[in-house]
Scaffold this active site. Structure first.
Site, short mmCIF file in Angstrom:
data_model
loop_
_atom_site.label_atom_id
_atom_site.label_comp_id
_atom_site.label_asym_id
_atom_site.label_seq_id
_atom_site.Cartn_x
_atom_site.Cartn_y
_atom_site.Cartn_z
CE LYS A 115 -4.78 -1.33 1.53
NZ LYS A 115 -5.50 -1.18 2.68
CE LYS A 197 -8.74 -10.62 -2.22
NZ LYS A 197 -8.21 -9.93 -1.18
CE LYS A 200 -13.30 -2.09 -3.17
NZ LYS A 200 -13.65 -3.14 -2.21
#
Ligand code: TRP
Length: 333
Positions: A115, A197, A200
């Site tokens: 992140k 995976k 969105k």
């Protein structure tokens, strides 16, 4: 004598639309776990501000996520389902646990590394200490088990280490939680890149099914799903696309891979994709209808999250008070 049910805690971030991956990988299991276990669920909104949020969108995402989980079958009468920021003990215990968590441990978290690379302009301290907040969420409720996907396993492991460290100093304050690996529940992959995976944030929108996609869109996305140059519908190594579709179909219908192979023997990929698409459309139809109903009934949602927060505050306060007393803080009452 009736045995005491095990306590389960889990949470999900209200960070945008819920995907078929969230549903099949987690939420569908949460629904079933409600009968077997003493479940407590939360919307982890405090976690979400580790990435900058636009206020109106953030607020809408919280309401939408709450309505979605109700629509997926979370029943606050059975299992309290609260909004994390409504229960004051989470931020309080998180501060305490921050002081029992090492810089080195947090530095090793792969999600932090990912992140901070992705949001390089906002590598804030909250992003770094996020696992201490997650540990607080879990430990406040003395949870026996925490259902988590692969991406949260490292955080759960750290929560266990923090609990053990604290208990090692002060005696038994926190229950050390076990990961709960659901027997069912697929790890759903992107329809466009089945080695990744379903997410969105996938650049290719066709890779991800959203819980509120229309039947048309769902069918289109499945028809475009990436497969392979073989033509057999079998679960096998190297057939990531077909394996993913089989996983989705199996989780929804309850059929085994052998059953599915038999059902589609001699049929083509086109037929199979249509069947999987239709199964998903039918699975999501009632959820979408309930979502519309709950979204329009803010008063009902408020009743659910207020009652749940009241319960959660009471239970979690006991743990917080105990931990603070052990440390040596002067009790306020
Ligand atoms: N960090 C989790 C996620 O991003 C959400 C979460 C917050 C959570 N607190 C938790 C999950 C406690 C399990 C237990 O998906």
């Amino acid at each position: 004598m009736e045995e005491k049910k095990k306590r389960v805690f889990s949470a999900i971030q209200p960070s945008g639309t819920i995907t078929l991956g969230n549903y099949l990988g987690a939420l569908k299991n949460w629904k079933f776990m409600q009968d077997e276990f003493d479940c407590i669920f939360a919307l982890a909104d405090l976690h979400t501000i580790t990435v900058r949020q636009e206020p109106a969108t953030f607020r809408k995402n919280i309401y939408d996520a709450y309505a979605s989980l109700l629509a997926c079958g979370i029943d606050p009468e059975k299992s309290p389902f609260f909004i994390q920021s409504h229960v004051t003990t989470h931020a309080q215990l998180a501060w305490v646990l921050n002081c029992y968590t090492q810089f080195g441990e947090l530095s090793r978290m792969t999600q932090f590394k990912d992140k901070s690379a992705k949001h390089a302009d906002n590598v804030n301290a909250g992003l770094f200490t996020y696992p201490a907040l997650m540990a607080a969420d879990i430990l406040l409720y003395q949870a026996d088990m925490v259902p988590v996907g692969a991406d949260q396993k490292q955080h759960l492991e750290l929560s266990r280490n923090i609990a053990e460290r604290f208990n090692g100093i002060y005696g038994n304050v926190f229950k050390v939680p076990e990961p709960y690996i659901a027997s069912k529940g697929a790890s759903v992959k992107s329809l466009q890149d089945p080695t990744k995976k379903m997410s969105k944030s996938d650049e290719n929108l066709n890779g991800c099914i959203m819980l509120n996609d229309s039947p048309d869109i769902i069918m289109k996305k499945f028809k475009r799903a990436v497969t392979d140059s073989d033509s057999k519908i079998v679960y096998a190594e190297g057939k990531d696309g077909i394996n993913n579709l089989m996983g989705i179909y199996s989780t929804i219908t309850g059929k085994s891979f052998e059953d599915i192979e038999a059902e589609f023997e001699g049929k083509g990929y086109g037929d199979f994709k249509t069947a999987v698409g239709e199964a998903v459309v039918e699975e999501l139809r009632p959820i979408q209808e309930r979502f519309v109903k709950y979204s329009a009934d803010k008063a009902y949602m408020q009743e659910c999250y207020s009652k749940s927060a009241e319960f959660a505050q009471k239970i979690s306060q006991r743990t917080l008070d105990k931990a603070m007393k052990k440390i040596g803080f002067v009790p306020h009452a």
